[in-house]
Motif scaffolding. Structure first.
Motif, PDB file in Angstrom:
ATOM      1  N   ASP A 182       6.367  19.356  17.982  1.00 26.49           N
ATOM      2  CA  ASP A 182       7.372  20.178  17.987  1.00 26.49           C
ATOM      3  C   ASP A 182       8.782  19.572  17.735  1.00 26.49           C
ATOM      4  OD1 ASP A 182       5.693  22.355  18.733  1.00 26.49           O
ATOM      5  OD2 ASP A 182       6.011  22.221  21.029  1.00 26.49           O
ATOM      6  N   MET A 183       9.027  18.368  18.136  1.00 24.52           N
ATOM      7  CA  MET A 183      10.202  17.682  17.950  1.00 24.52           C
ATOM      8  C   MET A 183      10.365  17.346  16.554  1.00 24.52           C
ATOM      9  SD  MET A 183      10.365  15.337  21.578  1.00 24.52           S
ATOM     10  CE  MET A 183      10.758  16.170  23.174  1.00 24.52           C
ATOM     11  N   ALA A 184       9.058  16.872  15.944  1.00 25.73           N
ATOM     12  CA  ALA A 184       9.254  16.539  14.376  1.00 25.73           C
ATOM     13  C   ALA A 184       9.533  17.923  13.730  1.00 25.73           C
ATOM     14  CB  ALA A 184       8.134  15.842  14.089  1.00 25.73           C
ATOM     15  N   ALA A 185       9.351  19.133  14.079  1.00 22.77           N
ATOM     16  CA  ALA A 185       9.354  20.181  13.262  1.00 22.77           C
ATOM     17  C   ALA A 185      10.635  20.657  13.550  1.00 22.77           C
ATOM     18  CB  ALA A 185       8.722  21.247  13.964  1.00 22.77           C
ATOM     19  N   ALA A 186      11.453  20.224  14.570  1.00 21.23           N
ATOM     20  CA  ALA A 186      12.922  20.756  14.909  1.00 21.23           C
ATOM     21  C   ALA A 186      13.614  20.022  14.029  1.00 21.23           C
ATOM     22  CB  ALA A 186      13.132  20.575  16.245  1.00 21.23           C
ATOM     23  N   GLU A 187      13.354  18.586  13.857  1.00 16.55           N
ATOM     24  CA  GLU A 187      14.251  17.600  12.889  1.00 16.55           C
ATOM     25  C   GLU A 187      13.289  16.657  12.461  1.00 16.55           C
ATOM     26  OE1 GLU A 187      18.482  14.921  13.177  1.00 16.55           O
ATOM     27  OE2 GLU A 187      17.571  15.890  14.804  1.00 16.55           O
ATOM     28  N   GLN A 188      13.200  16.801  11.122  1.00 23.35           N
ATOM     29  CA  GLN A 188      12.231  15.618  10.546  1.00 23.35           C
ATOM     30  C   GLN A 188      12.733  14.286  10.540  1.00 23.35           C
ATOM     31  OE1 GLN A 188      10.979  16.589   6.491  1.00 23.35           O
ATOM     32  NE2 GLN A 188      10.485  14.478   5.982  1.00 23.35           N
ATOM     33  N   PRO A 189      11.869  13.477  11.232  1.00 21.98           N
ATOM     34  CA  PRO A 189      12.639  11.976  11.446  1.00 21.98           C
ATOM     35  C   PRO A 189      12.245  11.103   9.964  1.00 21.98           C
ATOM     36  CG  PRO A 189      10.385  12.035  12.471  1.00 21.98           C
ATOM     37  CD  PRO A 189      10.641  13.428  12.009  1.00 21.98           C
ATOM     38  N   ASP A 190      13.031  10.061   9.852  1.00 25.33           N
ATOM     39  CA  ASP A 190      12.696   9.145   8.807  1.00 25.33           C
ATOM     40  C   ASP A 190      11.907   7.993   9.220  1.00 25.33           C
ATOM     41  OD1 ASP A 190      14.697  10.347   7.048  1.00 25.33           O
ATOM     42  OD2 ASP A 190      16.301   9.467   8.472  1.00 25.33           O
ATOM     43  N   LEU A 191      11.557   8.025  10.400  1.00 23.83           N
ATOM     44  CA  LEU A 191      10.615   6.900  10.940  1.00 23.83           C
ATOM     45  C   LEU A 191      10.000   7.404  12.385  1.00 23.83           C
ATOM     46  CD1 LEU A 191       9.398   4.069  11.051  1.00 23.83           C
ATOM     47  CD2 LEU A 191      11.290   3.290  12.435  1.00 23.83           C
ATOM     48  N   ILE A 192       8.905   7.154  12.690  1.00 22.28           N
ATOM     49  CA  ILE A 192       8.059   7.590  13.936  1.00 22.28           C
ATOM     50  C   ILE A 192       7.611   6.233  14.469  1.00 22.28           C
ATOM     51  CG2 ILE A 192       6.328   8.665  15.189  1.00 22.28           C
ATOM     52  CD1 ILE A 192       6.207  10.495  12.348  1.00 22.28           C
ATOM     53  N   LEU A 193       7.930   6.131  16.100  1.00 21.76           N
ATOM     54  CA  LEU A 193       7.475   5.041  16.594  1.00 21.76           C
ATOM     55  C   LEU A 193       6.567   5.749  17.568  1.00 21.76           C
ATOM     56  CD1 LEU A 193      10.553   3.565  16.071  1.00 21.76           C
ATOM     57  CD2 LEU A 193       9.409   1.857  17.191  1.00 21.76           C
ATOM     58  N   ALA A 194       5.344   5.337  17.917  1.00 25.25           N
ATOM     59  CA  ALA A 194       4.357   6.142  18.634  1.00 25.25           C
ATOM     60  C   ALA A 194       3.578   5.156  19.408  1.00 25.25           C
ATOM     61  CB  ALA A 194       3.425   7.001  17.792  1.00 25.25           C
ATOM     62  N   ASP A 195       3.306   5.622  20.543  1.00 22.88           N
ATOM     63  CA  ASP A 195       2.358   5.004  21.367  1.00 22.88           C
ATOM     64  C   ASP A 195       0.776   5.828  20.857  1.00 22.88           C
ATOM     65  OD1 ASP A 195       0.553   3.574  23.326  1.00 22.88           O
ATOM     66  OD2 ASP A 195       1.546   4.180  24.909  1.00 22.88           O
ATOM     67  N   ILE A 196      -0.457   5.421  21.266  1.00 22.28           N
ATOM     68  CA  ILE A 196      -1.538   6.100  20.832  1.00 22.28           C
ATOM     69  C   ILE A 196      -2.030   6.629  22.104  1.00 22.28           C
ATOM     70  CG2 ILE A 196      -2.045   4.158  19.212  1.00 22.28           C
ATOM     71  CD1 ILE A 196      -4.280   3.338  20.770  1.00 22.28           C
ATOM     72  N   GLN A 197      -1.644   6.250  23.301  1.00 22.42           N
ATOM     73  CA  GLN A 197      -2.203   6.889  24.405  1.00 22.42           C
ATOM     74  C   GLN A 197      -1.266   7.673  25.301  1.00 22.42           C
ATOM     75  OE1 GLN A 197      -5.574   5.272  26.732  1.00 22.42           O
ATOM     76  NE2 GLN A 197      -4.212   5.739  28.612  1.00 22.42           N
ATOM     77  N   LEU A 198      -1.108   9.087  25.262  1.00 24.14           N
ATOM     78  CA  LEU A 198       0.205   9.715  26.152  1.00 24.14           C
ATOM     79  C   LEU A 198      -0.130  10.285  27.173  1.00 24.14           C
ATOM     80  CD1 LEU A 198       1.285  11.571  22.550  1.00 24.14           C
ATOM     81  CD2 LEU A 198       2.009   9.265  23.544  1.00 24.14           C
ATOM     82  N   ALA A 199       0.781  10.940  27.892  1.00 27.36           N
ATOM     83  CA  ALA A 199       0.992  11.170  29.087  1.00 27.36           C
ATOM     84  C   ALA A 199      -0.082  12.223  29.553  1.00 27.36           C
ATOM     85  CB  ALA A 199       2.313  11.909  29.536  1.00 27.36           C
ATOM     86  N   ASP A 200      -0.571  13.210  28.802  1.00 27.07           N
ATOM     87  CA  ASP A 200      -1.332  14.183  29.303  1.00 27.07           C
ATOM     88  C   ASP A 200      -2.800  13.898  28.489  1.00 27.07           C
ATOM     89  OD1 ASP A 200      -0.956  14.558  26.711  1.00 27.07           O
ATOM     90  OD2 ASP A 200      -0.589  16.741  26.701  1.00 27.07           O
ATOM     91  N   ASN A 201      -3.082  12.413  28.336  1.00 30.48           N
ATOM     92  CA  ASN A 201      -4.183  11.966  27.767  1.00 30.48           C
ATOM     93  C   ASN A 201      -4.560  12.413  26.453  1.00 30.48           C
ATOM     94  OD1 ASN A 201      -4.828  10.324  29.886  1.00 30.48           O
ATOM     95  ND2 ASN A 201      -5.984  12.274  31.138  1.00 30.48           N
TER      96      ASN A 201
END
Length: 269
Positions: A182-201
């Protein structure tokens, strides 16, 4: 005795090969090209196993073998296969010779300046100089917006502070797969930093894949306590992968590298 040495050598190579492949991919900007150089290093070791004993640290020796092949070939970047890759190669042309290799070895692969010097065949002062130059040149080359996908608030704030301190703008922080999309759709980023395991599994990898499917070429850096889940030998693998706990230097280096190359062929997972 020779048979035992061969077994030991194979175990050492298997242990460090995922990290060599990571380095090769980040160095060339292309997974296929990076793997070709890694294979060439392995072939050199098979032809002469004694090269693994040129340094007390076998990981340093392995990377030194790779670097001798890479530098002898002229240190080429992979052929551009799209507009963004072409722009990255144009950036490459402006860097001080050998500085990018030194930066990757030091801040991403964790070699100290003396080990970088041994790998690259230069003295320690030159290795440190190359590291310092690379940091300055790459951080100044590109500015952009960044989406952070991280469920631990303190880590997310720390990453955001590092990124903003480099002059980039953090668009938002997502804690789940759905939030990230949803956040990427709201504003397309130039870079993504991501963990692979998130809060809701949910999976940060799946979130990234969904975002890339929508927007295409966005560079990605994974920051995770579980690197073995991504460094499997299966394709595609991420070129920019930082282990937790991370250092500020590792994050700064990876962000500079990823923004600099702006290519997702070897980044999406």
């Amino acid at each position: 005795m020779l048979a035992q040495e061969a077994v030991d050598d194979s175990a050492l190579v298997a242990r460090y090969l995922p990290y060599l492949r990571r380095y090769a991919r980040a160095l060339t900007g292309n997974q296929t090209s990076g793997d070709q150089y890694a294979v060439a290093a392995l072939e050199a070791i098979v032809a002469d196993p004694s090269v693994l004993r040129i340094h007390a640290n076998p990981k340093v020796a392995l990377f030194a073998v790779f670097h001798s092949i890479w530098s002898t070939s002229g240190a080429p970047v992979a052929e551009a296969d799209d507009r963004m890759s072409g722009a990255a190669q144009a950036h490459m042309a402006g860097l001080t010779l050998n500085s990018r290799e030194a930066l990757l070895l030091n801040t991403v692969e964790g070699f100290d300046p003396a080990e970088v010097a041994a790998i690259m065949g230069v003295d320690v002062n030159e290795a440190q100089h190359l590291i310092d130059v690379a940091v300055q040149e790459m951080e100044l080359s590109v500015r952009g917006s960044v989406l952070v996908i991280e469920d631990e608030a303190i880590i997310a704030m720390d990453i955001a502070a590092i990124v903003e301190g480099m002059g980039h703008r953090v668009t938002s922080n997502a804690r789940t797969h759905a939030e990230a999309v949803d956040m990427a759709a709201a504003e397309q980023p130039d870079l993504i930093l991501a963990d692979i395991q998130l809060a809701d599994n949910s999976s940060g990898v799946e979130a990234v894949n969904e975002i890339l499917a929508q927007f295409g070429a966005i560079p990605v850096i994974f920051i995770t306590a579980f690197p073995e889940r991504l460094l499997t030998g299966d394709r595609p693998e991420p070129a920019f992968l930082i282990n937790k706990p991370y250092t500020e230097e590792q994050v700064r280096s990876a962000v500079s590298q990823a923004m600099f190359f702006s290519s997702t062929e070897t980044l999406k997972a």
